[in-house]
Design a protein around this motif. Structure first.
Motif, PDB file in Angstrom:
ATOM      1  N   THR A  47       0.838  -1.195   0.000  1.00 33.95           N
ATOM      2  CA  THR A  47       0.000   0.000   0.000  1.00 33.95           C
ATOM      3  C   THR A  47       0.875   1.249   0.000  1.00 33.95           C
ATOM      4  OG1 THR A  47      -0.080   0.171   2.417  1.00 33.95           O
ATOM      5  CG2 THR A  47      -1.746  -1.235   1.350  1.00 33.95           C
ATOM      6  N   VAL A  48       0.282   2.382  -0.318  1.00 33.65           N
ATOM      7  CA  VAL A  48       1.020   3.650  -0.274  1.00 33.65           C
ATOM      8  C   VAL A  48       1.553   3.899   1.126  1.00 33.65           C
ATOM      9  CG1 VAL A  48       0.793   6.160  -0.490  1.00 33.65           C
ATOM     10  CG2 VAL A  48      -0.258   4.671  -2.205  1.00 33.65           C
ATOM     11  N   GLU A  49       0.747   3.586   2.129  1.00 31.61           N
ATOM     12  CA  GLU A  49       1.178   3.795   3.519  1.00 31.61           C
ATOM     13  C   GLU A  49       2.392   2.937   3.855  1.00 31.61           C
ATOM     14  OE1 GLU A  49      -1.943   3.182   2.548  1.00 31.61           O
ATOM     15  OE2 GLU A  49      -2.771   5.195   2.867  1.00 31.61           O
ATOM     16  N   GLU A  50       2.418   1.706   3.370  1.00 25.94           N
ATOM     17  CA  GLU A  50       3.563   0.825   3.615  1.00 25.94           C
ATOM     18  C   GLU A  50       4.805   1.324   2.874  1.00 25.94           C
ATOM     19  OE1 GLU A  50       1.285  -3.467   4.317  1.00 25.94           O
ATOM     20  OE2 GLU A  50       1.632  -2.741   2.280  1.00 25.94           O
ATOM     21  N   ILE A  51       4.621   1.815   1.657  1.00 24.43           N
ATOM     22  CA  ILE A  51       5.762   2.312   0.885  1.00 24.43           C
ATOM     23  C   ILE A  51       6.279   3.622   1.463  1.00 24.43           C
ATOM     24  CG2 ILE A  51       6.548   3.038  -1.417  1.00 24.43           C
ATOM     25  CD1 ILE A  51       4.471   1.133  -2.601  1.00 24.43           C
ATOM     26  N   GLU A  52       5.416   4.405   2.095  1.00 25.80           N
ATOM     27  CA  GLU A  52       5.865   5.633   2.763  1.00 25.80           C
ATOM     28  C   GLU A  52       6.937   5.319   3.810  1.00 25.80           C
ATOM     29  OE1 GLU A  52       3.449   9.254   3.766  1.00 25.80           O
ATOM     30  OE2 GLU A  52       1.808   7.836   3.401  1.00 25.80           O
ATOM     31  N   LYS A  53       6.818   4.184   4.459  1.00 27.07           N
ATOM     32  CA  LYS A  53       7.825   3.786   5.452  1.00 27.07           C
ATOM     33  C   LYS A  53       9.157   3.483   4.776  1.00 27.07           C
ATOM     34  CE  LYS A  53       4.388   1.953   8.692  1.00 27.07           C
ATOM     35  NZ  LYS A  53       3.871   0.750   9.393  1.00 27.07           N
ATOM     36  N   VAL A  54       9.097   2.976   3.542  1.00 26.28           N
ATOM     37  CA  VAL A  54      10.317   2.750   2.765  1.00 26.28           C
ATOM     38  C   VAL A  54      10.945   4.097   2.410  1.00 26.28           C
ATOM     39  CG1 VAL A  54      11.287   1.758   0.660  1.00 26.28           C
ATOM     40  CG2 VAL A  54       9.433   0.561   1.861  1.00 26.28           C
ATOM     41  N   VAL A  55      10.121   5.050   1.951  1.00 31.25           N
ATOM     42  CA  VAL A  55      10.611   6.391   1.636  1.00 31.25           C
ATOM     43  C   VAL A  55      11.225   7.039   2.880  1.00 31.25           C
ATOM     44  CG1 VAL A  55       9.945   8.720   0.870  1.00 31.25           C
ATOM     45  CG2 VAL A  55       8.956   6.707  -0.246  1.00 31.25           C
ATOM     46  N   ASP A  56      10.603   6.814   4.030  1.00 35.37           N
ATOM     47  CA  ASP A  56      11.132   7.364   5.284  1.00 35.37           C
ATOM     48  C   ASP A  56      12.518   6.809   5.596  1.00 35.37           C
ATOM     49  OD1 ASP A  56       8.998   9.033   5.842  1.00 35.37           O
ATOM     50  OD2 ASP A  56       7.926   7.559   7.066  1.00 35.37           O
ATOM     51  N   ILE A  57      12.695   5.494   5.416  1.00 36.00           N
ATOM     52  CA  ILE A  57      13.998   4.907   5.744  1.00 36.00           C
ATOM     53  C   ILE A  57      15.044   5.321   4.711  1.00 36.00           C
ATOM     54  CG2 ILE A  57      13.878   2.653   4.564  1.00 36.00           C
ATOM     55  CD1 ILE A  57      14.892   1.424   7.239  1.00 36.00           C
ATOM     56  N   TRP A  58      14.658   5.520   3.453  1.00 34.47           N
ATOM     57  CA  TRP A  58      15.581   6.078   2.464  1.00 34.47           C
ATOM     58  C   TRP A  58      16.054   7.459   2.924  1.00 34.47           C
ATOM     59  CZ3 TRP A  58      12.121   5.212  -2.502  1.00 34.47           C
ATOM     60  CH2 TRP A  58      12.215   3.871  -2.912  1.00 34.47           C
ATOM     61  N   LEU A  67      16.212  13.757  -0.950  1.00 35.29           N
ATOM     62  CA  LEU A  67      15.034  13.228  -0.248  1.00 35.29           C
ATOM     63  C   LEU A  67      14.624  14.044   0.971  1.00 35.29           C
ATOM     64  CD1 LEU A  67      15.938   9.427  -0.510  1.00 35.29           C
ATOM     65  CD2 LEU A  67      13.950  10.515  -1.573  1.00 35.29           C
ATOM     66  N   PRO A  68      15.577  14.489   1.837  1.00 29.25           N
ATOM     67  CA  PRO A  68      15.157  15.238   3.029  1.00 29.25           C
ATOM     68  C   PRO A  68      14.485  16.574   2.723  1.00 29.25           C
ATOM     69  CG  PRO A  68      17.378  14.389   3.306  1.00 29.25           C
ATOM     70  CD  PRO A  68      17.011  14.182   1.868  1.00 29.25           C
ATOM     71  N   GLU A  69      14.615  17.068   1.509  1.00 21.47           N
ATOM     72  CA  GLU A  69      13.999  18.346   1.147  1.00 21.47           C
ATOM     73  C   GLU A  69      12.518  18.200   0.816  1.00 21.47           C
ATOM     74  OE1 GLU A  69      16.299  20.455  -1.848  1.00 21.47           O
ATOM     75  OE2 GLU A  69      18.119  19.451  -1.157  1.00 21.47           O
ATOM     76  N   MET A  70      12.018  16.980   0.745  1.00 22.13           N
ATOM     77  CA  MET A  70      10.610  16.768   0.404  1.00 22.13           C
ATOM     78  C   MET A  70       9.695  17.148   1.557  1.00 22.13           C
ATOM     79  SD  MET A  70      10.370  13.249  -1.819  1.00 22.13           S
ATOM     80  CE  MET A  70      10.880  12.206  -0.455  1.00 22.13           C
ATOM     81  N   SER A  71       8.522  17.666   1.215  1.00 29.06           N
ATOM     82  CA  SER A  71       7.469  17.887   2.198  1.00 29.06           C
ATOM     83  C   SER A  71       6.781  16.561   2.491  1.00 29.06           C
ATOM     84  CB  SER A  71       6.450  18.892   1.656  1.00 29.06           C
ATOM     85  OG  SER A  71       5.770  18.335   0.530  1.00 29.06           O
ATOM     86  N   SER A  72       5.927  16.533   3.507  1.00 25.60           N
ATOM     87  CA  SER A  72       5.199  15.306   3.815  1.00 25.60           C
ATOM     88  C   SER A  72       4.293  14.915   2.653  1.00 25.60           C
ATOM     89  CB  SER A  72       4.379  15.475   5.098  1.00 25.60           C
ATOM     90  OG  SER A  72       3.474  16.559   4.971  1.00 25.60           O
ATOM     91  N   LYS A  73       3.721  15.907   1.967  1.00 28.22           N
ATOM     92  CA  LYS A  73       2.885  15.635   0.791  1.00 28.22           C
ATOM     93  C   LYS A  73       3.714  14.997  -0.314  1.00 28.22           C
ATOM     94  CE  LYS A  73      -0.321  16.066  -2.444  1.00 28.22           C
ATOM     95  NZ  LYS A  73      -1.340  14.982  -2.610  1.00 28.22           N
ATOM     96  N   GLN A  74       4.918  15.504  -0.537  1.00 29.45           N
ATOM     97  CA  GLN A  74       5.779  14.943  -1.577  1.00 29.45           C
ATOM     98  C   GLN A  74       6.225  13.528  -1.233  1.00 29.45           C
ATOM     99  OE1 GLN A  74       8.426  18.306  -1.486  1.00 29.45           O
ATOM    100  NE2 GLN A  74       7.789  19.011  -3.518  1.00 29.45           N
ATOM    101  N   LYS A  75       6.452  13.242   0.052  1.00 30.74           N
ATOM    102  CA  LYS A  75       6.801  11.866   0.451  1.00 30.74           C
ATOM    103  C   LYS A  75       5.663  10.909   0.133  1.00 30.74           C
ATOM    104  CE  LYS A  75      10.104  12.838   4.179  1.00 30.74           C
ATOM    105  NZ  LYS A  75      10.394  12.681   5.622  1.00 30.74           N
ATOM    106  N   THR A  76       4.433  11.343   0.452  1.00 26.71           N
ATOM    107  CA  THR A  76       3.274  10.503   0.146  1.00 26.71           C
ATOM    108  C   THR A  76       3.125  10.312  -1.355  1.00 26.71           C
ATOM    109  OG1 THR A  76       2.123  11.259   2.137  1.00 26.71           O
ATOM    110  CG2 THR A  76       0.770  10.270   0.414  1.00 26.71           C
ATOM    111  N   ASP A  77       3.328  11.392  -2.112  1.00 26.71           N
ATOM    112  CA  ASP A  77       3.195  11.305  -3.566  1.00 26.71           C
ATOM    113  C   ASP A  77       4.295  10.456  -4.195  1.00 26.71           C
ATOM    114  OD1 ASP A  77       0.926  12.800  -3.502  1.00 26.71           O
ATOM    115  OD2 ASP A  77       1.782  14.606  -4.412  1.00 26.71           O
ATOM    116  N   LEU A  78       5.502  10.490  -3.612  1.00 25.73           N
ATOM    117  CA  LEU A  78       6.565   9.623  -4.122  1.00 25.73           C
ATOM    118  C   LEU A  78       6.216   8.162  -3.870  1.00 25.73           C
ATOM    119  CD1 LEU A  78       9.284   9.078  -5.406  1.00 25.73           C
ATOM    120  CD2 LEU A  78      10.377   9.529  -3.197  1.00 25.73           C
ATOM    121  N   ALA A  79       5.697   7.860  -2.676  1.00 23.14           N
ATOM    122  CA  ALA A  79       5.261   6.491  -2.378  1.00 23.14           C
ATOM    123  C   ALA A  79       4.154   6.061  -3.336  1.00 23.14           C
ATOM    124  CB  ALA A  79       4.785   6.397  -0.928  1.00 23.14           C
ATOM    125  N   ASP A  80       3.243   6.965  -3.634  1.00 22.26           N
ATOM    126  CA  ASP A  80       2.166   6.691  -4.585  1.00 22.26           C
ATOM    127  C   ASP A  80       2.733   6.400  -5.965  1.00 22.26           C
ATOM    128  OD1 ASP A  80      -0.710   6.948  -5.633  1.00 22.26           O
ATOM    129  OD2 ASP A  80       0.283   8.583  -6.720  1.00 22.26           O
TER     130      ASP A  80
END
Length: 352
Positions: free
Chosen positions: A121-132, A247-260
């Motif tokens: 899911t997008v929520e699960e992939i967001e955790k991958v983006v977070d660890i990246w 990656l750290p320059e992304m907003s929370s919206k951009q992190k969600t959109d990248l996971a999407d």
């Protein structure tokens, strides 16, 4: 009249200052070469023999924790190491060599042995983006690390030695060849065009195309295209619509959109030939220890499959000795990917 769908032509890649030969008329040729075995393996959610599953013993004898989301650990067989002797730099024009220190890490996307990014899911992939993101920030604090290459090799066709869905992170004191070429091109473009960004301008060009010929899809903050200069048949580039260096320059919206975007790319790939689609994915972003305002965060997807789940593209012969060549045009590839469902084919089969 010249027909880009039928006539041979070359396309320039401004990111690497290289060319690719397009031969769209060759899509009609019969194929009698090597065919891969279709990936029909049914994997369990947990494999007691897998080095990457939660709680299992790895090859070096250490135990994985019983992790329940993402998990990062130092690679037991690292390609580069932090602790090694200094190598004196030589000025030999023919036999030049440099020592390279660094660290290598493995990132497990999920505790499930059978769950690829395409089915998460997008929520699960967001955790991958977070660890990246967290990993990039952590490595920036280390004085001798200058570049972080995050990547994923998916599938045995791409040399992946363990089927548990995972990626890697190689952190080195030297900037590797491919991102270095891109950085040189990005800097030169910025100087030539009064501070403009090559990839920002390219994204705007693709979004301004009334037919969106190479756009696969987009969300609020990311654009997903088959690049004009793509080498691999179904190559994809994921670009933020605004200028972001890392990656750290992304907003929370951009992190969600990248996971999407990651979920939608990988799901479409699987749906193309109804197989667990192999690829190499890599993230290019700003190095450390320098001014890189012209660097632009982006993701490359390089998948080898050409005609079906069993027929792949090979870079051989003319490609190795001349320049890369492709049969399917980027516009044709984008159209095929664009028409695919974003509901995973396994889910569609189950629902039917």
């Amino acid at each position: 009249m010249f027909d880009f769908s039928n006539n041979s032509h070359r396309r320039y890649n401004p990111l690497t200052k290289s060319w690719v030969l397009c031969s769209p008329h060759r899509t009609q040729r019969p194929w009698q070469g090597q065919q891969e075995s279709p990936n029909v393996e049914q994997r369990p959610q947990y494999d007691p023999k897998c080095y990457l599953c939660p709680g299992n013993v790895r090859a070096n004898g250490e135990h994985n924790p019983k992790y329940d989301s993402t998990f990062r650990f130092p690679n037991d067989y690292a390609a580069v190491k932090a602790d090694q002797p200094e190598l004196e730099v030589n000025d030999d024009d023919l036999l030049k060599v440099e020592g390279v220190r660094g660290e290598c890490h493995v990132i497990c996307f999920s505790p499930r042995h059978d769950l690829t990014l395409a089915e998460m899911t997008v929520e699960e992939i967001e955790k991958v983006v977070d660890i990246w993101t967290e990993s990039y920030t952590e490595m920036k604090k280390k004085d001798y690390i200058n570049h972080v290459q995050i990547f994923e090799n998916k599938g045995s066709a791409m040399g992946c030695s363990n089927p548990h869905p995972h990626g890697q992170m190689w952190c080195t004191e030297r900037i590797p060849e491919e991102p270095s070429k891109e950085l040189i091109a990005l800097e030169e473009y910025s100087k030539k065009h009064s501070g403009k960004c090559l990839l920002c301008d390219y994204a705007q060009r693709e979004m301004a195309d009334p037919e969106r010929k190479r756009t696969v899809f987009e969300n609020d903050t990311f654009l997903v295209v088959v690049p004009f200069w793509a080498v691999w048949p179904f190559e994809i580039m994921v670009l933020p619509k605004t200028h972001i260096g890392s990656l750290p320059e992304m907003s929370s919206k951009q992190k969600t959109d990248l996971a999407d975007a990651v979920r939608r790319v990988t799901c479409r790939y699987d749906n193309l030939f109804q197989t667990s689609f192999p690829y190499s994915m890599g993230i290019h972003q700003k190095p450390f220890n320098g001014e890189y305002d012209y660097a632009h965060l982006h993701l490359h997807y390089y998948p080898p499959l050409l005609r079906s789940a069993t027929v792949r593209k090979f870079l051989v012969g003319f490609e190795m000795l001349g320049e890369p060549q492709r049969d399917l045009t980027p516009e044709q590839a984008a159209a095929r990917l664009r028409d695919l469902s974003e509901v995973h084919y396994k889910t569609q089969i189950e629902n039917n």
